[in-house]
Every structure is written in C-alpha cells, then in structure tokens.
Design a protein around this motif. Structure first.
Motif, PDB file in Angstrom:
ATOM      1  N   GLU A  22       0.962  -1.312  -0.254  1.00  0.00           N
ATOM      2  CA  GLU A  22      -0.067  -0.314   0.166  1.00  0.00           C
ATOM      3  C   GLU A  22       0.718   1.452  -0.103  1.00  0.00           C
ATOM      4  OE1 GLU A  22      -4.421  -0.828   2.402  1.00  0.00           O
ATOM      5  OE2 GLU A  22      -2.713  -1.123   3.306  1.00  0.00           O
ATOM      6  N   LYS A  23       0.329   2.142   0.291  1.00  0.00           N
ATOM      7  CA  LYS A  23       0.645   3.416   0.437  1.00  0.00           C
ATOM      8  C   LYS A  23      -0.024   4.685   0.025  1.00  0.00           C
ATOM      9  CE  LYS A  23      -0.506   5.060  -4.911  1.00  0.00           C
ATOM     10  NZ  LYS A  23       0.215   4.777  -6.119  1.00  0.00           N
ATOM     11  N   LEU A  24       0.463   5.699   1.747  1.00  0.00           N
ATOM     12  CA  LEU A  24      -0.239   6.662   1.827  1.00  0.00           C
ATOM     13  C   LEU A  24       0.386   7.952   1.575  1.00  0.00           C
ATOM     14  CD1 LEU A  24      -1.815   6.733   4.600  1.00  0.00           C
ATOM     15  CD2 LEU A  24       0.358   7.497   5.827  1.00  0.00           C
ATOM     16  N   GLU A  25      -0.458   8.388   0.540  1.00  0.00           N
ATOM     17  CA  GLU A  25      -0.524  10.196  -0.315  1.00  0.00           C
ATOM     18  C   GLU A  25      -1.364  10.760   0.264  1.00  0.00           C
ATOM     19  OE1 GLU A  25      -0.367   8.403  -4.721  1.00  0.00           O
ATOM     20  OE2 GLU A  25      -2.177   7.483  -3.077  1.00  0.00           O
ATOM     21  N   ARG A  70      -5.536   6.440   1.400  1.00  0.00           N
ATOM     22  CA  ARG A  70      -4.488   5.246   1.685  1.00  0.00           C
ATOM     23  C   ARG A  70      -4.287   4.211  -0.005  1.00  0.00           C
ATOM     24  NH1 ARG A  70      -3.590   1.754   7.259  1.00  0.00           N
ATOM     25  NH2 ARG A  70      -2.212  -0.696   6.022  1.00  0.00           N
ATOM     26  N   ARG A  71      -4.033   3.579  -0.025  1.00  0.00           N
ATOM     27  CA  ARG A  71      -4.048   2.473  -1.781  1.00  0.00           C
ATOM     28  C   ARG A  71      -3.380   1.882  -1.931  1.00  0.00           C
ATOM     29  NH1 ARG A  71      -4.363   6.333  -6.481  1.00  0.00           N
ATOM     30  NH2 ARG A  71      -2.799   7.186  -6.496  1.00  0.00           N
ATOM     31  N   PRO A  72      -3.720   1.179  -2.426  1.00  0.00           N
ATOM     32  CA  PRO A  72      -2.779  -0.611  -3.020  1.00  0.00           C
ATOM     33  C   PRO A  72      -2.107  -0.072  -3.863  1.00  0.00           C
ATOM     34  CG  PRO A  72      -5.451  -0.922  -2.857  1.00  0.00           C
ATOM     35  CD  PRO A  72      -5.473   0.167  -2.738  1.00  0.00           C
ATOM     36  N   ASP A  73      -0.396  -0.587  -4.009  1.00  0.00           N
ATOM     37  CA  ASP A  73       0.121  -0.638  -5.255  1.00  0.00           C
ATOM     38  C   ASP A  73       0.801  -1.438  -5.056  1.00  0.00           C
ATOM     39  OD1 ASP A  73       2.509   0.162  -6.272  1.00  0.00           O
ATOM     40  OD2 ASP A  73       1.826   2.583  -5.896  1.00  0.00           O
ATOM     41  N   PRO A  74       1.052  -2.004  -6.418  1.00  0.00           N
ATOM     42  CA  PRO A  74       1.471  -3.247  -6.233  1.00  0.00           C
ATOM     43  C   PRO A  74       2.973  -3.656  -5.905  1.00  0.00           C
ATOM     44  CG  PRO A  74       0.787  -2.491  -8.200  1.00  0.00           C
ATOM     45  CD  PRO A  74       0.125  -2.266  -7.252  1.00  0.00           C
ATOM     46  N   GLN A  75       4.016  -2.137  -6.398  1.00  0.00           N
ATOM     47  CA  GLN A  75       5.299  -2.734  -6.233  1.00  0.00           C
ATOM     48  C   GLN A  75       5.482  -2.633  -5.126  1.00  0.00           C
ATOM     49  OE1 GLN A  75       7.007  -2.075  -9.205  1.00  0.00           O
ATOM     50  NE2 GLN A  75       5.538  -2.142 -10.820  1.00  0.00           N
ATOM     51  N   ALA A  76       4.681  -1.844  -4.256  1.00  0.00           N
ATOM     52  CA  ALA A  76       4.647  -1.966  -3.042  1.00  0.00           C
ATOM     53  C   ALA A  76       5.100  -2.795  -1.725  1.00  0.00           C
ATOM     54  CB  ALA A  76       4.132  -0.450  -2.080  1.00  0.00           C
ATOM     55  N   TRP A 117      -1.680   6.610   8.870  1.00  0.00           N
ATOM     56  CA  TRP A 117      -2.465   5.353   8.453  1.00  0.00           C
ATOM     57  C   TRP A 117      -3.618   4.003   9.088  1.00  0.00           C
ATOM     58  CZ3 TRP A 117      -0.068   2.813   4.308  1.00  0.00           C
ATOM     59  CH2 TRP A 117       1.334   2.508   3.906  1.00  0.00           C
ATOM     60  N   LYS A 118      -3.801   4.443  10.015  1.00  0.00           N
ATOM     61  CA  LYS A 118      -4.506   3.879  10.439  1.00  0.00           C
ATOM     62  C   LYS A 118      -5.943   4.802  10.261  1.00  0.00           C
ATOM     63  CE  LYS A 118      -1.678   1.963  14.285  1.00  0.00           C
ATOM     64  NZ  LYS A 118      -1.691   1.721  15.570  1.00  0.00           N
ATOM     65  N   LYS A 119      -5.398   5.869  10.528  1.00  0.00           N
ATOM     66  CA  LYS A 119      -6.860   6.975  10.242  1.00  0.00           C
ATOM     67  C   LYS A 119      -6.681   8.149   9.206  1.00  0.00           C
ATOM     68  CE  LYS A 119      -9.678   5.379  13.007  1.00  0.00           C
ATOM     69  NZ  LYS A 119     -11.382   5.016  12.686  1.00  0.00           N
ATOM     70  N   PRO A 120      -6.535   7.906   8.104  1.00  0.00           N
ATOM     71  CA  PRO A 120      -6.429   8.393   6.908  1.00  0.00           C
ATOM     72  C   PRO A 120      -7.843   8.939   6.873  1.00  0.00           C
ATOM     73  CG  PRO A 120      -7.001   6.628   5.819  1.00  0.00           C
ATOM     74  CD  PRO A 120      -6.404   6.554   7.527  1.00  0.00           C
ATOM     75  N   HIS A 121      -8.234   9.598   5.415  1.00  0.00           N
ATOM     76  CA  HIS A 121      -9.273  10.319   5.630  1.00  0.00           C
ATOM     77  C   HIS A 121      -9.993   9.416   4.358  1.00  0.00           C
ATOM     78  CE1 HIS A 121      -7.484  14.691   6.127  1.00  0.00           C
ATOM     79  NE2 HIS A 121      -8.757  15.034   6.339  1.00  0.00           N
ATOM     80  N   VAL A 130      10.001   6.130 -14.224  1.00  0.00           N
ATOM     81  CA  VAL A 130       8.512   7.421 -12.988  1.00  0.00           C
ATOM     82  C   VAL A 130       9.074   6.909 -11.677  1.00  0.00           C
ATOM     83  CG1 VAL A 130       8.497   8.513 -15.170  1.00  0.00           C
ATOM     84  CG2 VAL A 130       6.784   6.909 -14.243  1.00  0.00           C
ATOM     85  N   GLY A 131       8.859   7.779 -11.291  1.00  0.00           N
ATOM     86  CA  GLY A 131       9.184   6.976  -9.425  1.00  0.00           C
ATOM     87  C   GLY A 131       8.804   8.304  -8.885  1.00  0.00           C
ATOM     88  N   ILE A 132       8.631   8.018  -7.640  1.00  0.00           N
ATOM     89  CA  ILE A 132       7.995   8.844  -6.352  1.00  0.00           C
ATOM     90  C   ILE A 132       8.828   8.933  -5.141  1.00  0.00           C
ATOM     91  CG2 ILE A 132       6.497  10.179  -5.517  1.00  0.00           C
ATOM     92  CD1 ILE A 132       4.336   9.072  -6.921  1.00  0.00           C
ATOM     93  N   PRO A 133       9.395  10.161  -4.912  1.00  0.00           N
ATOM     94  CA  PRO A 133      10.389   9.506  -3.484  1.00  0.00           C
ATOM     95  C   PRO A 133       9.199   9.858  -2.170  1.00  0.00           C
ATOM     96  CG  PRO A 133      11.010  11.755  -3.925  1.00  0.00           C
ATOM     97  CD  PRO A 133       9.852  10.918  -4.744  1.00  0.00           C
ATOM     98  N   ALA A 134       9.081   8.889  -0.965  1.00  0.00           N
ATOM     99  CA  ALA A 134       8.648   9.359  -0.665  1.00  0.00           C
ATOM    100  C   ALA A 134       9.592  10.131   0.713  1.00  0.00           C
ATOM    101  CB  ALA A 134       8.504   7.950   0.757  1.00  0.00           C
ATOM    102  N   SER A 135       8.375  10.657   1.307  1.00  0.00           N
ATOM    103  CA  SER A 135       9.007  12.163   2.102  1.00  0.00           C
ATOM    104  C   SER A 135       9.489  11.648   3.616  1.00  0.00           C
ATOM    105  CB  SER A 135       7.260  13.218   2.556  1.00  0.00           C
ATOM    106  OG  SER A 135       6.519  13.000   3.103  1.00  0.00           O
ATOM    107  N   ARG A 136       8.940  10.671   4.328  1.00  0.00           N
ATOM    108  CA  ARG A 136       8.895  10.067   5.391  1.00  0.00           C
ATOM    109  C   ARG A 136       9.677   9.493   5.812  1.00  0.00           C
ATOM    110  NH1 ARG A 136       5.889  10.355  10.502  1.00  0.00           N
ATOM    111  NH2 ARG A 136       7.252   7.975  11.588  1.00  0.00           N
ATOM    112  N   ASN A 137      10.935   8.344   4.912  1.00  0.00           N
ATOM    113  CA  ASN A 137      11.881   7.839   4.324  1.00  0.00           C
ATOM    114  C   ASN A 137      12.642   8.557   3.334  1.00  0.00           C
ATOM    115  OD1 ASN A 137      10.586   6.041   2.925  1.00  0.00           O
ATOM    116  ND2 ASN A 137       9.437   5.116   5.131  1.00  0.00           N
ATOM    117  N   ASP A 138      13.513   7.555   3.120  1.00  0.00           N
ATOM    118  CA  ASP A 138      14.272   7.467   1.707  1.00  0.00           C
ATOM    119  C   ASP A 138      13.972   6.450   0.413  1.00  0.00           C
ATOM    120  OD1 ASP A 138      15.687   5.699   2.863  1.00  0.00           O
ATOM    121  OD2 ASP A 138      17.607   5.891   2.823  1.00  0.00           O
TER     122      ASP A 138
END
Length: 290
Positions: free
Chosen positions: A20-23, A31-37, A48-52, A268-276
C-alpha cells in the motif's frame, strides 16, 4: 534513467509498504493499494490507521473506499500552473498519476522552446495530464483521444480548471487504432505524439487491445502521422514486467530508422517524504528532436 516527481507542493507520497501507499492530495490523506510496494511496512503509525479514505481491495477483485473523515466528492490539486480535479474512484484511482509530472515538465519545456507551432496528438489520454501540459505550453492544437466518455469529460474540466479553455483542444471519444487510421486517410500531421497505452483494454465498440500485440503496430501507424519535422514522441507504460528497454527498442525500430534524434528510456518514481524510499511507478521511452 530514473525521473523523480519531486517538485509537488500539493501532492505528497508520505510512506509505502505492505502493498500500500499513503498519500496526501491537497488537504486529504488517502491510503491505497500499490503492487510495487512489496517491502514490509515499517510502522503503521496514526496517519496510516486513520486517513481520510482507505481503499480496501477485495479478494474477489475490485474493492471499495472506506472514509474515516469528512471528504468532498472531489477537490482540486495544483502542480505549478496546472490544475486537476481529484476524485476517489471505484477502481482505487484518483484521476491523476502524479509521477507523470516529470513528463509534464519535459513536454512543457519542449513545446515552449520549440520556436514554431506544435500540433500534439495524445492517445489513451485519460483525464488529460499531458493534454493540460501541452496546452499550457502553448501548443497550436492538442488532439485528446480516449475510448471512455467519462475521461473525456474529466479532461475538459481539467483544461477549464487550468484556465486554458480558450486553447485549441479537440476531444475525441474513439478506439485509438481506428482514429489513427482515419487520421492517416485524412492526411493529418502532428509534430508531437504522446501515448499511455493500457496493458489490456476495450474500445467503445468492444475492440480488444493487448499491449504486447498492438503497441509496435500502433507506433508504426503513428509514424505516418508525423510532420516533416517532428518534435518528440513519448510512450508511457504501466504494464507489469515491462523493462524500459521494451519501449526504447520500439522507438529505435520506428523513429530511429527514419529520424535523427535522441532516443532514451527509464522509469518514473516518487520519493517518500517520511523515509528515503522511492516508489517506482512505471516506465517511459522518448524520442526527441536534437
């Protein structure tokens, strides 16, 4: 080559893992599924537990959204001078692929610095991220083709939302291959072609598309639509298991046989803000005028 979508202010990939990914989309956390993660989620902390909203995938296919906080049916996010409507859909998507911002920047640069009128063809154009970028850059005309009426309507809204309603954009609901063949018969010409073909799809009259069978013949057909001095050809793909060299080789065997220019590919990719960590999001191949 890895292109990072790292110039957003109103979108943020916060974290990813556990499939999953948190955006953050503007003010709203999804919070959505992502097959790469496929790596483990280090910690399922409060956000993670209480997104919109959380999209739960069903074991039978598809899935559904669960909303924990008040969330509008749709809202707007901006990227530099471009604006887009965001809406959580029944297929987990939001109507925008933020990783494509690196391609939008490239499209804008190529068109705005061309020094001549540029006519753009955008195939499998979805909600029009590349269409909006092309119109914003000052393209003489953009032809936006998609088989889904709903996506065409959404693309029109994004053009208007971006303040580009006066730009020349033609919206075509059609099977891409049939449209390209008709344009060839009409003698139409384009200076730039963009395509984002699905792995599998159906046209408005049930036409079947399989990327492994249809992509190269489509690119060859599109060669007949190019002007005497093309500016660029861009192929995006989200097909699982495809190497960037697949689209690079296709461009070498088509564009590279006729036109001098630069051919290259990458991810193409997106860097996460919480980690590297970087979330890979697809591949691209480009031919560009030198």
């Amino acid at each position: 080559m890895l292109l990072l979508a790292d110039e957003w202010n109103e979108y943020e990939l916060i974290d990813s893992g556990g499939g999953e990914k948190l955006e953050r989309w503007g003010e709203y956390i999804l919070r959505r599924p992502d097959p790469q993660a496929i790596w483990p989620l280090v910690q399922e902390w409060d956000m993670w537990k209480k997104p919109h909203g959380h999209y739960h995938r069903s074991s039978k296919g598809g899935g559904n959204w669960e909303f924990y906080k008040r969330t509008p049916e749709r809202w707007t996010v901006n990227y530099k001078g471009l604006s887009f409507h965001i809406k959580p859909t029944g297929f987990k998507h939001t109507g925008l692929f933020p990783e494509q911002s690196s391609n939008w920047d490239w499209i804008i640069d190529k068109i705005s610095s061309a020094g001549r009128p540029i006519k753009v063809l955008n195939l499998f154009a979805y909600t029009g991220g590349a269409t909006v970028a092309s119109a914003y850059a000052g393209a003489q005309e953009v032809v936006h083709v998609d088989a889904a009426k709903g996506m065409i309507a959404w693309a029109k809204e994004n053009i208007e939302l971006s303040g580009l309603a006066e730009r020349k954009v033609r919206y075509i609901v059609d099977d891409v291959i049939k449209f390209v063949k008709r344009e060839i018969r009409r003698g139409s010409k384009y200076d730039a072609i963009i395509m984002d073909p699905p792995s599998y799809g159906r046209g408005p009259k049930g036409e079947i598309w399989k990327i492994e069978d249809e992509l190269f013949p489509l690119v060859e057909l599109c060669m007949q639509l190019l002007s005497d001095r093309p500016l660029f050809f861009l192929i995006n793909s989200y097909t699982s298991g495809f190497s960037p060299y697949v689209v690079e080789n296709i461009l070498k065997l088509s564009m590279g046989q006729k036109y001098a220019g630069r051919i290259y590919s990458g991810e193409v990719g997106i860097p996460a803000s919480r980690n590297d960590l970087i979330l890979p999001c697809g591949i691209f191949g480009r031919w560009e005028e030198e």
